[in-house]
Design a protein around this motif. Structure first.
Motif, PDB file in Angstrom:
ATOM      1  N   SER A  47     -19.283  73.080-130.121  1.00  0.00           N
ATOM      2  CA  SER A  47     -18.958  73.268-131.556  1.00  0.00           C
ATOM      3  C   SER A  47     -17.340  73.581-131.988  1.00  0.00           C
ATOM      4  O   SER A  47     -17.105  74.214-131.081  1.00  0.00           O
ATOM      5  CB  SER A  47     -19.523  74.260-132.222  1.00  0.00           C
ATOM      6  OG  SER A  47     -21.171  74.200-132.176  1.00  0.00           O
ATOM      7  N   MET A  56     -24.983  70.173-137.618  1.00  0.00           N
ATOM      8  CA  MET A  56     -24.082  70.435-138.625  1.00  0.00           C
ATOM      9  C   MET A  56     -24.868  70.752-139.836  1.00  0.00           C
ATOM     10  O   MET A  56     -26.030  70.089-139.928  1.00  0.00           O
ATOM     11  CB  MET A  56     -22.976  69.355-138.839  1.00  0.00           C
ATOM     12  CG  MET A  56     -22.261  69.287-137.421  1.00  0.00           C
ATOM     13  SD  MET A  56     -20.541  68.255-137.847  1.00  0.00           S
ATOM     14  CE  MET A  56     -21.280  66.802-138.383  1.00  0.00           C
ATOM     15  N   LEU A  57     -24.394  71.611-140.840  1.00  0.00           N
ATOM     16  CA  LEU A  57     -24.806  72.014-141.954  1.00  0.00           C
ATOM     17  C   LEU A  57     -23.945  71.804-143.087  1.00  0.00           C
ATOM     18  O   LEU A  57     -22.741  72.354-142.807  1.00  0.00           O
ATOM     19  CB  LEU A  57     -25.655  72.964-141.878  1.00  0.00           C
ATOM     20  CG  LEU A  57     -27.094  73.187-141.127  1.00  0.00           C
ATOM     21  CD1 LEU A  57     -27.672  74.539-141.213  1.00  0.00           C
ATOM     22  CD2 LEU A  57     -28.028  71.919-141.709  1.00  0.00           C
ATOM     23  N   ILE A  60     -21.386  75.265-143.572  1.00  0.00           N
ATOM     24  CA  ILE A  60     -21.231  76.038-142.526  1.00  0.00           C
ATOM     25  C   ILE A  60     -20.210  75.647-141.530  1.00  0.00           C
ATOM     26  O   ILE A  60     -20.069  74.410-141.369  1.00  0.00           O
ATOM     27  CB  ILE A  60     -22.387  75.906-141.456  1.00  0.00           C
ATOM     28  CG1 ILE A  60     -23.772  76.075-142.292  1.00  0.00           C
ATOM     29  CG2 ILE A  60     -22.516  76.602-140.169  1.00  0.00           C
ATOM     30  CD1 ILE A  60     -24.011  77.878-142.691  1.00  0.00           C
ATOM     31  N   ARG A  82     -17.731  74.259-138.689  1.00  0.00           N
ATOM     32  CA  ARG A  82     -18.119  73.674-137.606  1.00  0.00           C
ATOM     33  C   ARG A  82     -17.970  74.429-136.109  1.00  0.00           C
ATOM     34  O   ARG A  82     -18.512  74.067-135.364  1.00  0.00           O
ATOM     35  CB  ARG A  82     -17.474  72.350-137.490  1.00  0.00           C
ATOM     36  CG  ARG A  82     -17.701  71.264-138.894  1.00  0.00           C
ATOM     37  CD  ARG A  82     -17.395  69.876-138.522  1.00  0.00           C
ATOM     38  NE  ARG A  82     -17.986  69.057-139.617  1.00  0.00           N
ATOM     39  CZ  ARG A  82     -17.895  67.837-139.766  1.00  0.00           C
ATOM     40  NH1 ARG A  82     -17.561  67.282-138.733  1.00  0.00           N
ATOM     41  NH2 ARG A  82     -18.649  67.149-140.880  1.00  0.00           N
ATOM     42  N   ILE A  83     -16.971  75.171-136.209  1.00  0.00           N
ATOM     43  CA  ILE A  83     -16.930  75.933-135.153  1.00  0.00           C
ATOM     44  C   ILE A  83     -18.341  76.860-134.716  1.00  0.00           C
ATOM     45  O   ILE A  83     -18.298  77.629-133.503  1.00  0.00           O
ATOM     46  CB  ILE A  83     -15.638  77.097-135.106  1.00  0.00           C
ATOM     47  CG1 ILE A  83     -15.061  77.298-133.668  1.00  0.00           C
ATOM     48  CG2 ILE A  83     -16.049  78.193-135.972  1.00  0.00           C
ATOM     49  CD1 ILE A  83     -13.934  77.967-133.875  1.00  0.00           C
ATOM     50  N   ILE A  84     -19.142  77.151-135.721  1.00  0.00           N
ATOM     51  CA  ILE A  84     -20.307  78.076-135.517  1.00  0.00           C
ATOM     52  C   ILE A  84     -21.381  77.043-134.908  1.00  0.00           C
ATOM     53  O   ILE A  84     -21.962  76.237-135.575  1.00  0.00           O
ATOM     54  CB  ILE A  84     -20.695  78.591-136.928  1.00  0.00           C
ATOM     55  CG1 ILE A  84     -19.566  79.538-137.592  1.00  0.00           C
ATOM     56  CG2 ILE A  84     -22.291  79.272-136.645  1.00  0.00           C
ATOM     57  CD1 ILE A  84     -19.271  80.601-136.937  1.00  0.00           C
ATOM     58  N   SER A  85     -21.748  77.349-133.708  1.00  0.00           N
ATOM     59  CA  SER A  85     -22.962  76.741-133.064  1.00  0.00           C
ATOM     60  C   SER A  85     -24.026  76.842-133.501  1.00  0.00           C
ATOM     61  O   SER A  85     -24.489  78.014-134.190  1.00  0.00           O
ATOM     62  CB  SER A  85     -22.633  76.887-131.491  1.00  0.00           C
ATOM     63  OG  SER A  85     -23.209  78.121-131.262  1.00  0.00           O
ATOM     64  N   PRO A  86     -25.348  76.150-133.482  1.00  0.00           N
ATOM     65  CA  PRO A  86     -26.647  76.448-133.953  1.00  0.00           C
ATOM     66  C   PRO A  86     -27.063  77.838-133.519  1.00  0.00           C
ATOM     67  O   PRO A  86     -27.475  78.681-134.261  1.00  0.00           O
ATOM     68  CB  PRO A  86     -27.438  75.059-133.323  1.00  0.00           C
ATOM     69  CG  PRO A  86     -26.360  74.189-133.252  1.00  0.00           C
ATOM     70  CD  PRO A  86     -25.323  74.629-132.796  1.00  0.00           C
ATOM     71  N   GLU A  87     -26.893  78.176-132.021  1.00  0.00           N
ATOM     72  CA  GLU A  87     -27.471  79.216-131.573  1.00  0.00           C
ATOM     73  C   GLU A  87     -26.818  80.509-132.263  1.00  0.00           C
ATOM     74  O   GLU A  87     -27.401  81.662-132.574  1.00  0.00           O
ATOM     75  CB  GLU A  87     -27.076  79.213-130.129  1.00  0.00           C
ATOM     76  CG  GLU A  87     -27.638  80.531-129.337  1.00  0.00           C
ATOM     77  CD  GLU A  87     -29.081  80.746-129.372  1.00  0.00           C
ATOM     78  OE1 GLU A  87     -29.856  79.593-129.385  1.00  0.00           O
ATOM     79  OE2 GLU A  87     -29.522  81.806-129.118  1.00  0.00           O
ATOM     80  N   LEU A 142     -25.282  80.473-135.076  1.00  0.00           N
ATOM     81  CA  LEU A 142     -25.716  80.732-136.631  1.00  0.00           C
ATOM     82  C   LEU A 142     -26.989  81.630-136.690  1.00  0.00           C
ATOM     83  O   LEU A 142     -27.101  82.178-137.473  1.00  0.00           O
ATOM     84  CB  LEU A 142     -25.894  79.306-137.180  1.00  0.00           C
ATOM     85  CG  LEU A 142     -26.168  79.132-138.488  1.00  0.00           C
ATOM     86  CD1 LEU A 142     -25.291  79.700-139.408  1.00  0.00           C
ATOM     87  CD2 LEU A 142     -26.348  77.668-139.019  1.00  0.00           C
ATOM     88  N   THR A 185     -20.952  81.182-125.900  1.00  0.00           N
ATOM     89  CA  THR A 185     -19.581  80.713-125.085  1.00  0.00           C
ATOM     90  C   THR A 185     -18.917  79.632-126.252  1.00  0.00           C
ATOM     91  O   THR A 185     -19.592  78.724-126.544  1.00  0.00           O
ATOM     92  CB  THR A 185     -20.038  80.045-123.999  1.00  0.00           C
ATOM     93  OG1 THR A 185     -20.529  81.150-123.103  1.00  0.00           O
ATOM     94  CG2 THR A 185     -18.615  79.787-123.200  1.00  0.00           C
ATOM     95  N   SER A 211     -15.928  78.257-125.747  1.00  0.00           N
ATOM     96  CA  SER A 211     -14.534  77.691-124.829  1.00  0.00           C
ATOM     97  C   SER A 211     -13.805  76.935-125.742  1.00  0.00           C
ATOM     98  O   SER A 211     -14.291  76.021-126.520  1.00  0.00           O
ATOM     99  CB  SER A 211     -15.298  77.018-123.675  1.00  0.00           C
ATOM    100  OG  SER A 211     -16.129  77.730-122.852  1.00  0.00           O
ATOM    101  N   GLY A 212     -12.508  77.023-125.475  1.00  0.00           N
ATOM    102  CA  GLY A 212     -11.514  76.222-125.982  1.00  0.00           C
ATOM    103  C   GLY A 212     -10.974  76.527-127.532  1.00  0.00           C
ATOM    104  O   GLY A 212     -10.133  75.991-127.926  1.00  0.00           O
ATOM    105  N   HIS A 213     -11.584  77.897-127.828  1.00  0.00           N
ATOM    106  CA  HIS A 213     -11.230  78.037-129.443  1.00  0.00           C
ATOM    107  C   HIS A 213     -10.552  79.407-129.181  1.00  0.00           C
ATOM    108  O   HIS A 213     -10.702  80.501-128.269  1.00  0.00           O
ATOM    109  CB  HIS A 213     -12.431  78.723-129.917  1.00  0.00           C
ATOM    110  CG  HIS A 213     -13.056  77.127-130.422  1.00  0.00           C
ATOM    111  ND1 HIS A 213     -12.495  75.920-131.289  1.00  0.00           N
ATOM    112  CD2 HIS A 213     -14.242  76.639-129.956  1.00  0.00           C
ATOM    113  CE1 HIS A 213     -13.246  75.084-131.572  1.00  0.00           C
ATOM    114  NE2 HIS A 213     -14.299  75.452-130.745  1.00  0.00           N
ATOM    115  N   LEU A 255     -28.981  72.365-147.730  1.00  0.00           N
ATOM    116  CA  LEU A 255     -28.467  72.654-146.313  1.00  0.00           C
ATOM    117  C   LEU A 255     -28.209  71.074-145.581  1.00  0.00           C
ATOM    118  O   LEU A 255     -27.069  71.158-144.731  1.00  0.00           O
ATOM    119  CB  LEU A 255     -29.156  73.636-145.442  1.00  0.00           C
ATOM    120  CG  LEU A 255     -29.421  74.966-145.829  1.00  0.00           C
ATOM    121  CD1 LEU A 255     -30.348  75.607-145.000  1.00  0.00           C
ATOM    122  CD2 LEU A 255     -27.921  75.611-145.417  1.00  0.00           C
TER     123      LEU A 255
END
Lengths: 132, 132, 132, 132, 132, 132, 132, 132, 132, 132
Positions: free
Chosen positions: A46, B1-2, B5, B7-12, B14, B44, B46-48, C60
């Motif tokens: 993400s 995506m919602l 929200i 975009r950096i926030i993954s579903p898990e 969230l 995780t 990664s990259g952020h 959403l």
């Protein structure tokens, strides 16, 4: 983190890239791709765009030698070429457009789908790993 | 995506942010933090960097009203103040330095640890969720 | 709970809505629908009606742009139109009736089925997520 | 759904209520309670208030005969009595206030925590099942 | 145990009955039925006869309105009618005999098989849940 | 296999090395070490000696900067120095001998134990990952 | 480690070899083979060549008596014979070349695939266990 | 151990025999049978011959009344009758030889395969449980 | 079902009784006992009384030879002797009353708790298996 | 089955013996030992005596060199020496009697307990693996 490994590659993705063999495929999915429903193995990156992910992966493994399998992209409805394809095209002999539903079928059989947050449309790519 | 929200926030992630309650804590770990060994739940990213993660989370929930629990940071060996703390300090009444091993203990009890790839040293932060 | 997220959306459902992509479908099932036997992923929202659930979801994510896939409903035996459809119809270009057993097949392939306690009969709806 | 079972009771919650015995406890948590981090078994009833949940449960089992264990509530910092307690008080000989951190410890040992979306503060209650 | 729930219904079975929807089926198997090998969900009610189980279930949900699906029984080799069918017949418009191997196929697709210790032969029954 | 990754490093080990942080420890166990009973995470590298494993790992991450934690070895009963320690000593400021049972305790807390087939006795080593 | 068991055989592989029966097959995969995607059971022997693995296995069980099933190898595109086949040929009545995609199908049905790091190309072999 | 249960029957096997119903089948496999690869449920009785296992099982349940399904054996390539069949024949109306690959298919559908260490060849038997 | 096994004993319970050894304990819980919260292994025998369960178990194994451990019962608050104890007393040298909370502690350490629907109060019993 | 492996050793036990290291212990339990309740890893060798199991294991690994840890046995109440100890004594420098409850504690910490059907009383033994 490890020496020489791009930071965008998570530990789980690193393992998956390492266990893939010659001929295994991997999808880099844009933010609208139904990645969770089509994947058997799902990696979520993400907040990242697809080009950064592609380039990090290509530091770690070569693409298949056959141009037809190197990088496939999802064909647009009107046969136009999304601008993002230009960045992908630098890494393959040629980009191979694949019809939308055929692309979905290939994605189901891929070893892994990486869900990015790429906002460009029709930015999905499918890579085939080559020989090391 | 919602809608709405980041975009950096993954579903898990969230889901985890949503199920946290008043008083639950969350660690934003820099790239060198032993996140996998200390966490009971690990996300995780990664990259952020850690600032982008912090700011995205604060769009979704308020910090605890008590200044002492809002944002804790890992104390440096020489009591210096890493530059990255300035960005954190904008979001809390005060930053509360916590001795390294005490920070590890708090991290073990956190509801979640988010492993970022933040390259700044001593960039770990621990947040407490407030009341909605 | 999170800022801006309707309270009827559970953390698990929020994750599922977030990981769905363009073209993935979701069933909002009434209280008599065989949701547990047909679903691969099941969310139970006991005690709620289907309209409240539908409206929370549409805060959403957008529906697919193609009218034929936006909202499908389960056709009644006598082709009558249940009153509850009027509330659904406000959210789509058109409602598309789907024969009962065809609806079951679509439900099996949906990314998620949400079991509500809706007491109206023939109140099942299937939504397709659009592009964000 | 079943005859005689309130619709707000999900199948999973029904099972849990049925397997509880004399002396087992259950927490009805308000929307800000750290239910996920304290529970060994968690039931999520998003979108519902706590009174509706309490009343549905009391249709299914009796409270313990000892007033001290029937219904405990989380003590407020200033010893005030939240308005919502009045609705709870109708169902027990007396309401027993429990200090916040003592309440958390009891919650960890409860057989189940039900996470509601109750917006009233200090609306948490802990029930003890009686003899059938 | 719960108020109003027959004691023969275990907590797990109660959950299953509650999550079944209109049209889902359930097999009450006699003691010789290959319940474990044919079931996807198995409930074991050792020591009980099938009539007591049937009657307890019918306190909790109605049968389907269509006579053909209410209660099916396993046809005997010689077309005789086992005495136990009389007790079943009181609860349905008609009993529908189903050839042995066809019955096995239906059992594989049932939502649940309940293995009783019923000693009568050809005492297997398949029920379809109705609308609540 | 991946570019730049020693072939002795399995995909699973690569993931583990990548998710370790500053201060996490890892045991390289000889063929007689009770690796399976002491480890929470076990990697089996049957058929390999410990020096090859050590050298491959050090291509991927740095040791901790504090000499006392870089490489610990299991003390022999008679305080002799096994020949294999010479190869280890090339990679650390100093080798730190640890009494046998103290070594076992540290091994229980290590992030991972790698079971090799090293035939030299007292060839166990414990490494601490440094900062990247 | 055990008396009489080659050290290259891991405990997990030893179990698998022991539970295989007459007619079960096993693939020794070279470093480029898509072992993880084709296997139902995967053993990873990173850092080892395929000949050492083959020879260790043949110390533990006999090959099938029928020459056609003893050792199959993956046919090269140009029908050439890789040098590594000579080492394999010493252990079978004859080597049986199998077309690449037919080999993949057989690998999917093998009881186990062993992923080695063999760097020779077309070094994959499939063995059939004989009678003990 | 239990009163009246032969000691060769393990607790797990006892459970399986008890949950089998009329018409379910069970394979007693000799030491060379590919039991692990063909079974959905596997019981390992290492170190025992097949006759002792057969006789212990027959103390616990009757065979099916139809001679054709009581005991099937794996046909030899030359239609000879292995000596061990004589011991089996005492327990059935007749022994029914089944061609090797047909036997494998039946074994895949058996409720359980018991892997013995029987050294006699062609000593595999498939039993069908009768009515109790 | 099996020859000689009481029908009230489910396959899972039969396995548990068989794997218990000398000195292992088992609780027969009445319908109000908190069996699910105290047990590590739980067997549910809904709809049955405790005497029938006790008698079936004693057909399968002997009680310990020491009277103090044969059958313990839960002491009543007023030291009265529930009528159901008379049926238990026939099977032991003496019944040993155990204080309520001490009984709960013993129940936590029991190998299994059997949840019956026994309606008599203070009908819980704890048995110790003897030598076979 | 494998060349050189005693047939009484099951594949699962073979794996366990192979993964044990110097100092790990293993219990050979007689038929009355509470093996299932004390073990973290349990191997069931129903129908076998303990001497056959002991001798098969000693073909595969050496005992520890220290006499005090080689073979421990469970002390009898009257300090008598069971006849079966003579067979054990042939394999160790000395047999070390361990008080019953101390033996249970050691069994809990053993790497594995093997449940045999040995009918001799006080026939339990605990072995320590040596160096290979």
């Amino acid at each position: 983190m490890l020496k020489g490994i791009p930071r965008i590659i998570s530990p789980e993705l690193l393992k998956i890239l390492c266990e893939m063999g010659h001929g295994d495929t991997l999808v880099i999915a844009d933010g609208n791709f139904p990645a969770a429903s089509l994947s058997s193995k799902l990696i979520t990156l993400s907040g990242h765009g697809s080009i950064a992910v592609l380039e990090a992966i290509l530091e770690l493994f070569p693409l298949d030698e056959a141009p037809i399998t190197q990088i496939g992209v999802m064909e647009t409805a009107d046969q136009s070429k999304p601008e993002i394809w230009e960045a992908y095209a630098k890494h393959a002999t040629e980009l191979v457009p694949i019809e939308r539903y055929a692309f979905y079928e290939k994605a189901k059989n891929a070893y892994c789908i990486i869900a990015t947050s790429e906002s460009a449309l029709y930015a999905n790519a499918i890579l085939t790993k080559g020989v090391l």
